[in-house]
Design a protein around this motif. Structure first.
Motif, PDB file in Angstrom:
ATOM      1  N   ILE A 390     -25.867   3.657-100.026  1.00  0.00           N
ATOM      2  CA  ILE A 390     -25.467   2.933-101.232  1.00  0.00           C
ATOM      3  C   ILE A 390     -26.514   1.882-101.586  1.00  0.00           C
ATOM      4  CG2 ILE A 390     -23.734   1.383-102.230  1.00  0.00           C
ATOM      5  CD1 ILE A 390     -21.612   2.851-100.667  1.00  0.00           C
ATOM      6  N   LEU A 391     -27.081   1.228-100.573  1.00  0.00           N
ATOM      7  CA  LEU A 391     -28.163   0.274-100.833  1.00  0.00           C
ATOM      8  C   LEU A 391     -29.348   0.971-101.493  1.00  0.00           C
ATOM      9  CD1 LEU A 391     -28.183  -1.835 -97.529  1.00  0.00           C
ATOM     10  CD2 LEU A 391     -27.250  -2.496 -99.754  1.00  0.00           C
ATOM     11  N   GLU A 392     -29.672   2.150-101.019  1.00  0.00           N
ATOM     12  CA  GLU A 392     -30.792   2.900-101.579  1.00  0.00           C
ATOM     13  C   GLU A 392     -30.494   3.332-103.011  1.00  0.00           C
ATOM     14  OE1 GLU A 392     -34.479   4.813-101.862  1.00  0.00           O
ATOM     15  OE2 GLU A 392     -33.728   3.396-100.364  1.00  0.00           O
ATOM     16  N   GLU A 393     -29.271   3.766-103.249  1.00  0.00           N
ATOM     17  CA  GLU A 393     -28.882   4.233-104.579  1.00  0.00           C
ATOM     18  C   GLU A 393     -28.958   3.111-105.616  1.00  0.00           C
ATOM     19  OE1 GLU A 393     -24.895   6.201-106.746  1.00  0.00           O
ATOM     20  OE2 GLU A 393     -25.014   5.997-104.562  1.00  0.00           O
ATOM     21  N   THR A 394     -28.748   1.888-105.178  1.00  0.00           N
ATOM     22  CA  THR A 394     -28.673   0.766-106.119  1.00  0.00           C
ATOM     23  C   THR A 394     -29.889  -0.155-106.076  1.00  0.00           C
ATOM     24  OG1 THR A 394     -27.485  -0.545-104.449  1.00  0.00           O
ATOM     25  CG2 THR A 394     -26.154   0.728-106.006  1.00  0.00           C
ATOM     26  N   LEU A 425     -24.729 -10.934 -98.572  1.00  0.00           N
ATOM     27  CA  LEU A 425     -25.628 -11.067 -97.438  1.00  0.00           C
ATOM     28  C   LEU A 425     -26.709  -9.995 -97.452  1.00  0.00           C
ATOM     29  CD1 LEU A 425     -22.986 -11.792 -94.631  1.00  0.00           C
ATOM     30  CD2 LEU A 425     -24.622 -13.417 -95.595  1.00  0.00           C
ATOM     31  N   GLN A 426     -26.363  -8.814 -97.982  1.00  0.00           N
ATOM     32  CA  GLN A 426     -27.319  -7.707 -97.998  1.00  0.00           C
ATOM     33  C   GLN A 426     -28.129  -7.633 -99.285  1.00  0.00           C
ATOM     34  OE1 GLN A 426     -24.018  -4.866 -96.732  1.00  0.00           O
ATOM     35  NE2 GLN A 426     -25.815  -3.799 -95.960  1.00  0.00           N
ATOM     36  N   THR A 427     -27.578  -8.145-100.370  1.00  0.00           N
ATOM     37  CA  THR A 427     -28.211  -7.918-101.667  1.00  0.00           C
ATOM     38  C   THR A 427     -28.939  -9.127-102.242  1.00  0.00           C
ATOM     39  OG1 THR A 427     -26.165  -8.496-102.841  1.00  0.00           O
ATOM     40  CG2 THR A 427     -26.486  -6.185-102.270  1.00  0.00           C
ATOM     41  N   SER A 428     -28.506 -10.318-101.867  1.00  0.00           N
ATOM     42  CA  SER A 428     -29.096 -11.512-102.475  1.00  0.00           C
ATOM     43  C   SER A 428     -30.033 -12.257-101.549  1.00  0.00           C
ATOM     44  CB  SER A 428     -27.978 -12.458-102.946  1.00  0.00           C
ATOM     45  OG  SER A 428     -27.197 -11.817-103.931  1.00  0.00           O
ATOM     46  N   GLY A 429     -30.024 -11.895-100.305  1.00  0.00           N
ATOM     47  CA  GLY A 429     -30.948 -12.510 -99.384  1.00  0.00           C
ATOM     48  C   GLY A 429     -30.650 -13.972 -99.094  1.00  0.00           C
TER      49      GLY A 429
END
Length: 518
Positions: A390-394, A425-429
């Motif tokens: 999902i991280l890769e897809e987005t 935590l995973q997307t905004s750093g």
């Protein structure tokens, strides 16, 4: 013979139970209307909807409404008494002042047995005061609760605070402003070297811009999302006050009027949409942002970094004003909106038990992250983490966080009742986490105040408040832009205030303060 008779009786009992069991497990479909933001499209049959269908036999048919049309569409639901089964994103203002609302919406207090988890949360010591605010006082003295508020399970600290391009300050060796006059002087100096940039704009119209400035400049009204509510709580007097008629409000408008004359205000400030403002900021046309700081980390800085131009936006610490102690306003704890349930909803008890489950530990995980092993996993520290696919897809999305939320069908822009923002935590750093800690530090230092909740009104008071606020907002909205743009002289401000006062300000303040003291 006895054994055979026992088997026959057991078979007869089982046969008798089958219709009851089938009825209890019979598929149920309910409609749920909700606002659809452009950054987070609403998808049908997401993992949480599928899980709920398997667990409860309830299929939720989502009815997305474009965010620009949401308020008008929901108002039409009530005006025609043609409500969907559930409405997410509703608030007190959604139904305040509507006659016979008790005949349209389910009173949660009538179904206490179905809502042990939710009621346990909102009636605990740390939330009971807010819950009382959201109650409707009935004429017979009883209290009703029609709104199931979205609650925060795990939230990053955020606030509608000033943010400015640090690189532009450093370019001319301008120190970080400490008060509103220093901010204005800094803007003028930047404007002199970069004549095409502007500073003051809005993603929600004039009143959102004014509301972002009024409280920290020593007045108040139209705070955070209340673009139609000039009333605010003034902590220095311990009273609810209609901001626009207070002496401290005039300098706020004068500040903007001067900024307009000096070219510091975006010409499109009154009509700019969020997407249009995002484009202006990320391309360097607007270089100051007085709104939710989360967008700095999630949208603006990533766009700046991708452009490789060395731009950097930072929070402006709370600025001193000439009227009160230094102060900013942040959103109230939890959310001010949530879900209302139509009395036409089929099998209300069954639906309410499903909604109550959303506040359990299992419900929190499903409604925020989906299915363990499929859409998330638990890391070594016990945090739910979205799977790599999902991280890769987005990864190329304008806002990855909201893109993930869209795929999962979760979050405050979906219909998650108990919100865990751990995906940040995973997307905004680290930047977003650091900003949250900065906001928390200002709050603990007494420089940022949580927005107080509006007092709880009786049905009769609700109707009168709606009437008075509509009257005052109509007058205010029809004239305020003229003062900002210079079409109307500030010499006429006192006449404008007199007109507002003549249309019910004192009565509105009395209702608010009577309810506040009750």
């Amino acid at each position: 013979m006895k054994r055979l008779l026992s088997l026959i009786l057991a078979a007869m009992m089982l046969t008798a139970m089958i219709p009851l069991m089938a009825s209890a497990e019979a598929p149920l479909e309910v409609t749920l209307a909700l606002s659809e933001a452009s950054l987070q499209p609403i998808l049908q049959d997401t993992v949480n909807i599928k899980f709920i269908e398997e667990k409860f036999g309830i299929h939720i048919n989502l009815q997305p409404i474009p965010s620009s049309d949401y308020t008008a569409k929901v108002a039409s639901f009530f005006s025609t008494n043609d409500l969907p089964d559930l409405i997410a994103g509703a608030s007190l203002s959604t139904f305040q002042g509507i006659e016979d609302v008790d005949e349209m919406l389910v009173d949660l207090y009538d179904y206490r047995d179905c809502l042990p988890t939710y009621l346990g949360l909102i009636e605990a010591d740390d939330r009971i005061a807010a819950t009382k605010t959201y109650e409707t006082q009935e004429e017979d003295g009883s209290k009703s609760l029609y709104l199931m508020r979205d609650l925060e399970y795990n939230r990053i600290d955020i606030a509608p605070i000033g943010q400015i391009r640090l690189d532009l300050l450093e370019e001319q060796d301008i120190p970080m402003p400490k008060d509103w006059d220093e901010l204005y002087a800094a803007m003028l100096k930047i404007k002199e070297k970069h004549p095409d940039v502007t500073f003051f704009s809005s993603r929600g119209g004039t009143n959102r811009l004014i509301g972002a400035l009024a409280y920290p400049m020593g007045s108040g009204g139209f705070g955070t999302f209340d673009s139609t509510r000039g009333m605010y709580y003034e902590k220095d007097t311990d009273k609810w006050t209609y901001g626009p008629v207070q002496p401290a409000f005039k300098p706020v408008i004068e500040y903007l009027a001067n900024a307009w004359k000096d070219g510091l205000v975006d010409p499109d400030y009154a009509t700019c949409t969020r997407d249009e403002l995002w484009e202006k900021i990320t391309t360097g046309k607007v270089v100051y942002f007085k709104d939710n700081d989360s967008f700095l980390a999630r949208v603006f800085q990533p766009a700046f970094d991708a452009a490789g131009q060395g731009w950097k936006m930072v929070i402006v610490p709370p600025l001193a004003n000439k009227v009160t102690t230094t102060r900013e306003l942040r959103y109230e704890r939890d959310w001010s909106d949530g879900i209302v349930i139509s009395k036409k909803c089929p099998e209300v008890e069954r639906v309410l038990k499903m909604l109550d489950w959303c506040f359990t530990e299992e419900g929190v995980k499903v409604m925020n992250f989906g299915i363990e092993g499929e859409t998330y996993y638990m890391d070594e520290e016990g945090h739910p983490m979205v799977v790599d696919s999902i991280l890769e897809e987005t990864k190329d999305a304008v806002d990855q966080f909201n893109a993930i939320q869209s795929i999962l069908g979760v979050g405050c822009w979906a219909w998650t009742p108990y919100i865990d923002e751990g995906t940040y935590l995973q997307t905004s750093g680290q930047l977003f986490i650091d900003l949250g800690e900065e906001i928390r530090g200002y709050t603990e230092a007494g420089l940022i105040d949580f927005k107080p909740l509006v007092p709880s009104f009786t049905t009769e008071e609700n109707e009168k408040v709606a009437e008075l606020e509509l009257r005052l907002t109509t007058i205010f909205d029809s004239q305020i832009d003229a003062f900002i743009t210079g079409a109307r002289s500030m010499d006429e401000w006192d006449a404008f205030v007199a007109e507002l006062n003549a249309n019910g300000v004192a009565e509105l303040e009395e209702i608010f303060n009577t309810a506040y003291k009750r």
